[in-house]
Motif scaffolding. Structure first.
Motif, PDB file in Angstrom:
ATOM      1  N   ARG A 164      97.882 -21.762  -5.088  1.00 46.92           N
ATOM      2  CA  ARG A 164      99.033 -21.844  -4.523  1.00 46.92           C
ATOM      3  C   ARG A 164      99.827 -23.229  -4.222  1.00 46.92           C
ATOM      4  N   VAL A 165      99.376 -24.777  -4.066  1.00 48.07           N
ATOM      5  CA  VAL A 165     100.272 -25.474  -4.740  1.00 48.07           C
ATOM      6  C   VAL A 165     100.892 -25.767  -5.725  1.00 48.07           C
ATOM      7  N   LEU A 166     100.317 -25.522  -6.459  1.00 49.94           N
ATOM      8  CA  LEU A 166     100.884 -25.529  -7.975  1.00 49.94           C
ATOM      9  C   LEU A 166     100.771 -24.284  -8.763  1.00 49.94           C
ATOM     10  N   ALA A 167     101.374 -23.278  -7.910  1.00 49.83           N
ATOM     11  CA  ALA A 167     102.372 -22.243  -8.274  1.00 49.83           C
ATOM     12  C   ALA A 167     103.904 -22.807  -7.715  1.00 49.83           C
ATOM     13  N   TRP A 168     103.793 -22.758  -6.301  1.00 54.50           N
ATOM     14  CA  TRP A 168     105.153 -23.909  -5.887  1.00 54.50           C
ATOM     15  C   TRP A 168     105.785 -25.384  -6.970  1.00 54.50           C
ATOM     16  N   GLY A 169     104.904 -25.600  -7.440  1.00 54.12           N
ATOM     17  CA  GLY A 169     104.979 -27.010  -8.449  1.00 54.12           C
ATOM     18  C   GLY A 169     105.726 -26.308  -9.213  1.00 54.12           C
ATOM     19  N   ASP A 170     105.253 -25.803 -10.018  1.00 56.62           N
ATOM     20  CA  ASP A 170     105.195 -24.898 -11.073  1.00 56.62           C
ATOM     21  C   ASP A 170     106.690 -24.666 -11.110  1.00 56.62           C
ATOM     22  N   LEU A 171     106.762 -23.142  -9.988  1.00 57.83           N
ATOM     23  CA  LEU A 171     108.344 -23.212  -9.972  1.00 57.83           C
ATOM     24  C   LEU A 171     108.775 -24.393 -10.315  1.00 57.83           C
ATOM     25  N   PHE A 172     109.194 -25.306  -9.466  1.00 56.03           N
ATOM     26  CA  PHE A 172     110.154 -26.119  -8.709  1.00 56.03           C
ATOM     27  C   PHE A 172     110.737 -26.668 -10.482  1.00 56.03           C
ATOM     28  N   MET A 173     108.958 -26.601 -10.967  1.00 52.93           N
ATOM     29  CA  MET A 173     110.041 -27.271 -12.377  1.00 52.93           C
ATOM     30  C   MET A 173     110.118 -26.631 -13.952  1.00 52.93           C
ATOM     31  N   MET A 174     109.129 -25.604 -13.510  1.00 53.87           N
ATOM     32  CA  MET A 174     109.676 -24.276 -14.510  1.00 53.87           C
ATOM     33  C   MET A 174     110.826 -24.001 -14.815  1.00 53.87           C
ATOM     34  N   ARG A 175     111.671 -24.062 -13.439  1.00 55.03           N
ATOM     35  CA  ARG A 175     112.776 -23.124 -13.761  1.00 55.03           C
ATOM     36  C   ARG A 175     114.359 -23.949 -14.282  1.00 55.03           C
ATOM     37  N   ARG A 176     113.614 -25.532 -13.849  1.00 52.27           N
ATOM     38  CA  ARG A 176     115.089 -26.317 -13.984  1.00 52.27           C
ATOM     39  C   ARG A 176     114.522 -26.668 -15.408  1.00 52.27           C
ATOM     40  N   GLN A 177     113.131 -26.387 -15.821  1.00 52.01           N
ATOM     41  CA  GLN A 177     112.839 -26.050 -17.869  1.00 52.01           C
ATOM     42  C   GLN A 177     113.928 -25.074 -18.384  1.00 52.01           C
ATOM     43  N   LEU A 178     113.794 -24.100 -18.097  1.00 57.31           N
ATOM     44  CA  LEU A 178     114.354 -23.297 -18.179  1.00 57.31           C
ATOM     45  C   LEU A 178     115.944 -22.336 -18.438  1.00 57.31           C
ATOM     46  N   PHE A 179     115.898 -22.911 -16.800  1.00 52.78           N
ATOM     47  CA  PHE A 179     117.824 -23.251 -17.206  1.00 52.78           C
ATOM     48  C   PHE A 179     118.005 -24.547 -18.484  1.00 52.78           C
ATOM     49  N   THR A 180     117.299 -25.400 -18.487  1.00 53.13           N
ATOM     50  CA  THR A 180     117.829 -26.633 -19.724  1.00 53.13           C
ATOM     51  C   THR A 180     117.861 -25.839 -20.923  1.00 53.13           C
ATOM     52  N   LEU A 181     116.735 -25.347 -20.980  1.00 54.19           N
ATOM     53  CA  LEU A 181     116.725 -24.857 -22.779  1.00 54.19           C
ATOM     54  C   LEU A 181     118.157 -23.727 -22.518  1.00 54.19           C
ATOM     55  N   ARG A 182     117.545 -23.327 -21.455  1.00 50.81           N
ATOM     56  CA  ARG A 182     119.033 -21.593 -21.955  1.00 50.81           C
ATOM     57  C   ARG A 182     120.047 -22.393 -22.322  1.00 50.81           C
ATOM     58  N   LYS A 183     120.593 -23.382 -21.832  1.00 52.02           N
ATOM     59  CA  LYS A 183     121.957 -24.370 -21.325  1.00 52.02           C
ATOM     60  C   LYS A 183     122.624 -25.357 -23.448  1.00 52.02           C
ATOM     61  N   LEU A 184     121.410 -25.586 -23.224  1.00 50.66           N
ATOM     62  CA  LEU A 184     121.064 -25.911 -24.270  1.00 50.66           C
ATOM     63  C   LEU A 184     120.969 -25.055 -25.765  1.00 50.66           C
ATOM     64  N   ALA A 185     120.413 -24.283 -25.939  1.00 45.16           N
ATOM     65  CA  ALA A 185     120.732 -23.008 -26.438  1.00 45.16           C
ATOM     66  C   ALA A 185     121.423 -22.311 -26.542  1.00 45.16           C
ATOM     67  N   GLU A 186     122.644 -22.129 -25.453  1.00 44.88           N
ATOM     68  CA  GLU A 186     123.428 -21.502 -25.277  1.00 44.88           C
ATOM     69  C   GLU A 186     124.409 -22.008 -26.069  1.00 44.88           C
ATOM     70  N   ASN A 187     124.793 -23.086 -25.658  1.00 47.92           N
ATOM     71  CA  ASN A 187     125.239 -24.540 -26.085  1.00 47.92           C
ATOM     72  C   ASN A 187     125.749 -24.472 -27.675  1.00 47.92           C
ATOM     73  N   GLY A 188     124.374 -24.574 -28.542  1.00 49.15           N
ATOM     74  CA  GLY A 188     124.553 -24.965 -29.620  1.00 49.15           C
ATOM     75  C   GLY A 188     124.485 -23.889 -30.060  1.00 49.15           C
ATOM     76  N   GLU A 189     124.553 -23.006 -29.774  1.00 49.83           N
ATOM     77  CA  GLU A 189     125.412 -21.462 -30.102  1.00 49.83           C
ATOM     78  C   GLU A 189     127.468 -20.944 -29.995  1.00 49.83           C
ATOM     79  N   ALA A 190     126.977 -21.770 -29.177  1.00 48.98           N
ATOM     80  CA  ALA A 190     128.545 -21.975 -28.951  1.00 48.98           C
ATOM     81  C   ALA A 190     129.322 -22.567 -30.125  1.00 48.98           C
ATOM     82  N   ALA A 191     128.642 -24.340 -30.376  1.00 49.93           N
ATOM     83  CA  ALA A 191     128.880 -24.840 -31.677  1.00 49.93           C
ATOM     84  C   ALA A 191     128.822 -24.629 -32.570  1.00 49.93           C
TER      85      ALA A 191
END
Length: 191
Positions: A164-191
């Protein structure tokens, strides 16, 4: 009110933290981590839509060999995860270290990375964990990045509390990771 990270997701407050951003069809399909997890009944999903081609998104996933791309202060000793692709990070081999605590168990080019937590100290804290990062084409220049995590089956109250604790902690960290990877991939496509 919309919960989760993707269009059409079916996350509700009671499904969080197990489900964030994933669609029903994404939670019902088979992932490579299913073959390694030992049949645990619990699974967590995180997903985002990325306005970039599948190979570009996959290439950014390969960067997880270099850094975690989440909250760098917490999980990268304060060093900033690179904002440019690292030459050679796309060369994958089973057994390679990923985010320092995982081992690359399986992969398919432009399709998935499957990881197993195998760091002794991390196993003591988090317990057994397998996960697959999957990329699927949603349309021209649009990709879904879906992560399925399967925690190990640990019995009793301590195991349930840890998950239960790990699920919440992972959500907090993974959400940020996915948003960061999304932004980087989208910026790379724009370039």
């Amino acid at each position: 009110m919309r919960y989760g990270g993707g269009e059409g997701d079916y996350g509700t407050p009671r499904r969080i933290p197990r489900l964030w951003g994933a669609r029903r069809n994404e939670t019902e399909r088979h992932y490579p981590c299913d073959d390694l997890s030992g049949g645990s009944g619990e699974a967590w999903f995180r997903a985002v839509t990325v306005d970039a081609a599948r190979p570009s998104v996959f290439r950014w996933l390969c960067q997880l060999k270099v850094a975690p791309y989440s909250y760098d202060l917490l999980d990268n000793l304060g060093r900033r995860s690179p904002r440019r692709l690292t030459p050679g990070a796309e060369r994958l081999e089973r057994g390679q270290r990923v985010m320092t605590i995982f081992r690359l168990a399986d992969f398919a080019l432009d399709d998935h990375l499957t990881l197993v937590l195998d760091d002794t100290r991390a196993l003591r804290v988090f317990g057994p964990l397998t996960l697959t990062y999957a990329v699927t084409e949603e349309g021209p220049g649009r990709t879904r990045l879906v992560v399925k995590l399967v925690p190990g089956e640990e019995g009793g109250l301590p195991g349930r509390l840890r998950r239960r604790v790990l699920a919440w902690g992972d959500l907090f960290m993974m959400r940020r990771q996915l948003f960061t990877l999304r932004k980087l991939a989208e910026n790379g496509e724009a370039a």
